[in-house]
Design an enzyme around this catalytic site. Structure first.
Site, PDB file in Angstrom:
ATOM      1  N   LYS A 190     -26.408 102.921 -44.370  1.00  0.00           N
ATOM      2  CA  LYS A 190     -26.644 103.725 -43.178  1.00  0.00           C
ATOM      3  C   LYS A 190     -25.386 104.528 -42.798  1.00  0.00           C
ATOM      4  CE  LYS A 190     -30.880 102.154 -42.511  1.00  0.00           C
ATOM      5  NZ  LYS A 190     -31.285 101.346 -43.687  1.00  0.00           N
TER       6      LYS A 190
HETATM    7  C1  PLP Z   1     -32.616 100.320 -43.308  1.00  0.00           C
HETATM    8  C2  PLP Z   1     -33.934 100.417 -42.657  1.00  0.00           C
HETATM    9  C3  PLP Z   1     -34.561  99.318 -42.068  1.00  0.00           C
HETATM   10  C4  PLP Z   1     -34.066  97.916 -42.194  1.00  0.00           C
HETATM   11  O1  PLP Z   1     -32.779  97.707 -41.899  1.00  0.00           O
HETATM   12  P1  PLP Z   1     -32.012  96.413 -42.515  1.00  0.00           P
HETATM   13  O2  PLP Z   1     -30.765  96.402 -41.713  1.00  0.00           O
HETATM   14  O3  PLP Z   1     -31.803  96.680 -43.955  1.00  0.00           O
HETATM   15  O4  PLP Z   1     -32.875  95.226 -42.253  1.00  0.00           O
HETATM   16  C5  PLP Z   1     -35.752  99.521 -41.417  1.00  0.00           C
HETATM   17  N1  PLP Z   1     -36.323 100.711 -41.343  1.00  0.00           N
HETATM   18  C6  PLP Z   1     -35.775 101.795 -41.902  1.00  0.00           C
HETATM   19  C7  PLP Z   1     -36.459 103.106 -41.774  1.00  0.00           C
HETATM   20  C8  PLP Z   1     -34.570 101.679 -42.592  1.00  0.00           C
HETATM   21  O5  PLP Z   1     -34.046 102.758 -43.178  1.00  0.00           O
END
Ligand code: PLP
Length: 387
Positions: free
Chosen positions: A191
């Protein structure tokens, strides 16, 4: 310069790479030496800074952006017998957490231009059992937030925003997270802002924040030196202080990260303009430089006009030293969801996009030459395989 060097000699360009500064690395070492490595003072500070970022709303940290969504749904009272409307074009956890609460995921197809949930279709999917909406801001591009909350108000629905990809994004000058109902962020390594793994939930009031804390750690409430009670079934979702320290170090740079990503996205659009890929029919994302944090840059291949598959395309990019990804296959076609009655043809826009999308490299340590190199590769492959 780069154009005259055979691509084999250029370093491999991954599609994502996080930027951790030396001060953060030193800070992590300090936490490790401090004697308190799990949830503690770093988390308190991380929550305080995130809250300030989100206009003073209560924020609680979690160990993932999946846990945040599940707990967000529980706090909104979602459970057995309820329906939650979401998009089939997202990371599968968005929908898995709905099932986890005992509720039923209901999908509305995407708008093929924005690739986000189509709000007309969302409205049509509302039934008397609908309890909440779980919108996703794919690549950091928000949906029409005024319309979204208009629909929610009109039908008396809760909104749990899957803003996992949208930290740093905004809507009409307001940060995502600074307004709305419950907002869920992820700080997974890929992210824009990371704590390696982690997430945060933005809540409406202290009551919800206390509930979030209980769900985060076994439903426990402590009082005084030795008092302890457990009055609901919570889980084990707390964030370590090592992770929170990484998050704090990242938070400092969020505005620069977003700005650099927007510049790289601009460079992509300039490089793609009228090139072989676009002439062949490659579809580019929406050009938005005010709201989106440009979490990803995804193209959609015109596979019907190319003599190669997406996997072959990705293989040829890799041969040129360029990493790519797929975000995402339409999730209703996964085995778990087919087993629940979903099949091809139900959400045609998500299916087409999911089968043809390719994520190109986009991260803050890239420069304009890297973008040129990627687009040149896409152009060459499209020109060589146009039919
Ligand atoms: C990364 C992501 C998640 C989940 O996040 P985690 O921290 O990996 O559990 C959920 N929804 C979207 C759209 C994402 O990109």
């Amino acid at each position: 310069m780069t154009q005259n060097v055979p691509s084999k000699t250029l370093p491999f360009l991954p599609f994502v790479r996080s930027e951790i500064d030396e001060e953060t690395i030193q800070g992590v070492a300090d936490v490790l030496r401090s004697g308190w490595i799990t949830t503690g003072p770093q988390n308190q500070q991380f929550e305080a800074e995130l809250s300030a970022y989100c206009g003073g709303r209560p924020v609680r940290t979690f160990n993932s952006g999946t846990a945040t969504m599940e707990i967000g749904l529980r706090i909104a009272g979602v459970g057995e017998g309820d329906e939650v409307i979401t998009t089939p074009m997202t990371w599968v956890s968005t929908s898995n957490v709905i099932i986890e609460t005992g509720a039923t995921p209901v999908f509305a197809d995407i708008d093929p231009v924005t690739r986000n949930i189509d709000l007309d279709l969302l409205e049509k999917a509302i039934t008397p059992r609908t309890k909440a909406i779980l919108p996703v801001y794919l690549s950091g591009l928000p949906v029409d937030m005024d319309r979204l909350y208009g629909i929610a108000r009109e039908h008396g629905l809760r909104v749990i925003e899957d803003a996992a990809q949208a930290f740093g994004s905004s809507w009409r000058g307001q940060k995502i997270g600074a307004f709305g109902d419950i907002v869920s962020f992820s700080f997974h390594a890929n992210k824009n802002v990371t704590s390696i793994e982690g997430g945060a939930l933005v809540l409406n009031n202290e009551e919800e924040a206390v509930l979030a804390q209980k769900y985060r750690l076994q439903g426990i409430t402590r009082t005084g030196f030795d008092g302890m009670d457990c009055d609901l079934l919570g889980g084990k979702y707390n964030l370590t202080d090592v992770a929170a320290r990484v998050g704090l170090g990242q938070l400092k740079h969020v505005e620069r990260f977003t700005e650099q990503r927007r510049e790289l996205a601009r460079a992509y659009f300039e490089s793609f303009a009228n090139g072989a890929a676009v002439r062949t029919g490659v579809q580019l994302p929406v050009q938005n430089f005010t709201d989106s944090n440009w979490h990803m840059f995804q193209i959609a291949l015109p596979l019907e006009r190319l003599s190669l598959t997406r996997a072959e395309f990705m293989g040829q990019m890799k041969e040129r030293g360029i990493g790519t990804g797929v975000h995402y296959p339409a999730l209703h076609l996964f085995t778990l969801y087919r087993g629940r009655g979903f099949h091809e043809g139900m959400f045609p826009h998500a299916e087409k996009y999911g089968a043809s999308t390719v994520t190109l490299p986009l991260f803050t340590q890239m420069n304009q030459d890297d973008v040129t190199r990627v687009v040149q590769a896409v152009d060459e492959i499209c020109a060589a395989h146009a039919i």
